[in-house]
Motif scaffolding. Structure first.
Motif, PDB file in Angstrom:
ATOM      1  N   UNK B 351       0.853  -1.186   0.000  1.00 32.79           N
ATOM      2  CA  UNK B 351       0.000   0.000   0.000  1.00 32.79           C
ATOM      3  C   UNK B 351       0.886   1.231   0.000  1.00 32.79           C
ATOM      4  N   UNK B 352       0.375   2.306  -0.569  1.00 39.42           N
ATOM      5  CA  UNK B 352       1.145   3.553  -0.543  1.00 39.42           C
ATOM      6  C   UNK B 352       0.213   4.744  -0.327  1.00 39.42           C
ATOM      7  N   UNK B 353       0.568   5.571   0.637  1.00 37.84           N
ATOM      8  CA  UNK B 353      -0.197   6.801   0.877  1.00 37.84           C
ATOM      9  C   UNK B 353       0.787   7.960   0.867  1.00 37.84           C
ATOM     10  N   UNK B 354       0.613   8.923  -0.012  1.00 37.85           N
ATOM     11  CA  UNK B 354       1.571  10.033  -0.052  1.00 37.85           C
ATOM     12  C   UNK B 354       1.459  10.916   1.194  1.00 37.85           C
ATOM     13  N   UNK B 355       2.594  11.502   1.560  1.00 42.23           N
ATOM     14  CA  UNK B 355       2.617  12.416   2.712  1.00 42.23           C
ATOM     15  C   UNK B 355       2.468  13.843   2.188  1.00 42.23           C
ATOM     16  N   UNK B 356       2.100  14.743   3.077  1.00 39.62           N
ATOM     17  CA  UNK B 356       1.907  16.139   2.664  1.00 39.62           C
ATOM     18  C   UNK B 356       3.231  16.861   2.441  1.00 39.62           C
ATOM     19  N   UNK B 357       4.163  16.675   3.374  1.00 39.40           N
ATOM     20  CA  UNK B 357       5.342  17.542   3.356  1.00 39.40           C
ATOM     21  C   UNK B 357       6.603  16.861   2.836  1.00 39.40           C
TER      22      UNK B 357
END
Lengths: 266, 399
Positions: B351-357
């Motif tokens: 799974x992959x979830x992008x980070x904001x910063x």
């Protein structure tokens, strides 16, 4: 009493003398370069080679799955040799467990770096039909996808068949990472360039075996020259053994061969 | 240690240890998205300049400047992605002839030259007129943009017209090559069964056309709304027709590609099946296919089969275009990220979830997507986008 004192003084003198001798000898060992120690040649005829490429040799790497005990020494040696950042692997060892229902369980916690000292808890031991370990490393393909896709020629193939990376040219676009069918590549977070196993090219050039081959206690990893008919790798690849390569359908023609490769292994 | 690649989490099965990193993340999602918008916007302009679709005249020039604004930012996500951006020019100085990626710099540059020249020639009479009306820096700028010639005689304009037709003509195959090629960068990776399909360049090209047309519709209608001007509804209706046509092709090919995989059911299908019904279930089936493909398709069909009233067109044209823009973004995400969510071990996914910063996180992605709009705003101060703002609009502009 005087005799006793003289005896002690004599001992002191001898002790100080020995310490001094040891210190000097130790210092000298540090100063003299390692090459001068004349480590015995591990690959026959390597030190007679001259020129930028090793033209007279054709190297092959053999992994014998029937021998590997999953101790992780190879992974440790590799990490030490290259200071590989945590979470990235130039080589790793996979553990395969097959049960009587033909279910295949594979894992490689921390790339097998810690060895496999504890059995898998999620597979009932009574139901285990077979277990084996599969070391993985660069396949050193004859037709390497990584070399094909590298946009700047930073990944290249030497005349003697090694696939290497020029750290000064790599832009870290990661195209090679995507293209490698075996997932042996990664982007090194320290150098910010692509990185992978080199079969210890720097050691091989000096007539030494790759670090992982050197430390393997059961000779599950073998390396040698196929042009030398006396070499172990030549004999194994030319005698009746069950020998295969990974993902032959990819057409990459790996120079990494597996003895006793099982059909479950990808 | 945090690397250049972003960390994914194991979803199911066994993933190779090095596959727990997503090396191509949001920046590489944006790269084909932006180049797609560029190629698509250019096609809109060419429909007027080459294929003489007269109803597209109000947005023909705007489409070109719009394409340029996005083209100017197309390399930003790539540069932000590279571990050594200072070596980026090596791709053009010492390119490797076997690399599918090495051609990008050349194709991009060639296309940029054609696009810039076409803009300059189309705007030349306008620049000449504006030069005479302005002073100081702007006068100098307009002089440069008029390519140093203030000859607006009928003969000169006829020559301009020929040049523009030629540029627009060669621009069409170049726009197609630009984006078809971007598709090939993915389609040529044989190690990745999701990417390695000859349909990939076709799907990329069709989705590019779709995103460009949709982008033009949305931006044009928003600008008109902000300026309090009347939208040319005939122009919008024509755009919606083309959007429908291209989207039918795009969506059908996307589904055909998946259907072919499923029908042929090679050993890769097992992995792809795990992917589509595992980590990609929501972003592909629910969002890309159901919400942002089927619904826009139905709306577009309705808009094209029935002659809708002006009010309905004003509401549904930007709505459906926005949905299509999301569809294409989702498609890029599902291809670029999706392809990396299945391990080459063929028995595991992540799974992959992008980070904001993160360096390549959501915030930098948003900034890169906003930048073309800022550039477009600056360009609007130099190039009058709309005919009514043009001092020489009384006579039709070249083309």
């Amino acid at each position: 009493m005087k005799d006793i004192q003289a005896e002690i003084n004599k001992g002191r003198r001898a002790f100080i003398k020995k310490v001094l001798e040891g210190t000097i000898a130790g210092s000298l060992l540090l100063v003299i370069p390692a090459g001068a120690m004349d480590i015995p040649e591990q690959i026959t005829g390597m030190r007679e080679e001259d020129g930028p490429f090793i033209k007279k040799k054709k190297f092959a790497f053999i992994v014998d799955i029937t021998r590997c005990i999953g101790c992780g020494s190879c992974c440790v040696a590799d990490k030490n040799e290259y200071n590989v950042p945590d979470g990235h692997y130039r080589t790793w060892v996979e553990r395969y467990v097959i049960d009587y229902d033909d279910n295949v369980y594979v894992d490689s916690p921390n790339g097998g770096l810690d060895g496999y000292q504890v059995p898998r808890e999620d597979v009932p031991e009574a139901n285990v039909r077979d277990t084996f370990f599969v070391p993985k490393l660069c396949n050193m393909c004859e037709k390497p996808s990584c070399v094909q896709v590298c946009p700047v020629g930073a990944t290249y193939q030497t005349d003697d068949g090694f696939v290497l990376i020029d750290q000064k040219r790599c832009v870290a676009c990661s195209y090679c990472v995507q293209a490698c069918p075996y997932s042996v590549r990664f982007i090194n977070p320290v150098t910010k360039t692509a990185d992978k196993c080199t079969w210890c090219y720097h050691r091989v050039r000096k007539g030494l075996l790759p670090a992982c081959v050197n430390v393997c206690p059961v000779q599950a990893r073998l390396f040698g020259d196929l042009n030398d008919r006396e070499s172990q790798v030549y004999r194994i690849l030319h005698e009746p053994h069950v020998i295969s390569v990974l993902k032959p359908g990819m057409g990459n023609k790996p120079s990494l061969h597996y003895v006793g490769l099982r059909r479950e292994v990808v | 240690m945090r690397g250049l690649a972003e960390t994914a989490t194991a979803a199911a099965g066994y993933a190779f240890p090095n596959d727990l990193h997503i090396h191509w993340s949001l920046m590489i999602v944006l790269y084909p998205y932006i180049t797609g918008i560029v190629a698509g916007a250019f096609i809109v302009s060419s429909l007027y300049h080459v294929f003489k679709i007269k109803s597209l005249e109000p947005i023909a020039r705007f489409s070109l400047v719009f394409a340029f604004a996005f083209l100017a930012c197309a390399t930003l996500p790539l540069l932000n992605h590279l571990g050594h951006p200072e070596r980026a020019f090596n791709m053009m100085v010492t390119p490797s002839s076997t690399s599918a990626m090495a051609g990008f710099g050349f194709i991009y540059s060639a296309y940029a030259i054609v696009l810039i020249l076409e803009i300059l020639f189309i705007y030349r009479p306008t620049m000449v007129a504006l030069k005479d009306m302005s002073t100081g820096f702007m006068q100098k700028l307009y002089n440069v943009l008029a390519i140093g010639s203030d000859n607006v005689s009928p003969e000169s304009l006829a020559l301009d017209h020929k040049i523009i037709s030629f540029l627009a003509g060669i621009g069409i195959p170049m726009a197609c090559i630009l984006h078809g090629y971007v598709g090939f960068i993915f389609g040529g990776v044989k190690a990745n069964p999701l990417w390695a399909t000859p349909l990939m360049p076709v799907i990329f090209l069709l989705s590019a056309c779709v995103s460009g047309i949709a982008g033009i519709i949305v931006t044009y209608m928003i600008i008109m709304k902000v300026k309090g001007r009347e939208v040319d509804l005939e122009c919008i209706r024509t755009c919606i027709q083309y959007l429908w046509g291209f989207f039918i092709l795009d969506f059908v090919f996307e589904m055909l590609e998946l259907f072919s995989h499923a029908y042929m059911a090679t050993h890769h299908w097992e992995t792809l099946h795990e992917l589509y019904w595992g980590p990609l279930y929501v972003s592909f089936w629910i969002l890309q296919v159901l919400v942002f493909s089927v619904i826009p398709f139905l709306i577009l069909t309705w808009m094209n089969l029935f002659r809708l009233g002006d009010t309905l067109v004003r509401i549904f044209a930007p709505l459906v275009s926005l949905m299509i823009l999301f569809q294409v973004l989702l498609m890029r995400w599902n291809v670029v990220i999706g392809g990396q969510l299945m391990s080459k071990s063929e028995r595991g996914s992540v799974y992959f979830h992008p980070e904001w910063l993160e360096k390549e996180g959501i915030l930098p992605a948003l900034l890169i997507m906003v930048l073309p709009l800022v550039i477009l705003y600056v360009l609007s101060k130099i190039f009058p986008f709309w005919l009514e703002d043009d001092p020489v609009a009384s006579e039709p502009t070249a083309g």
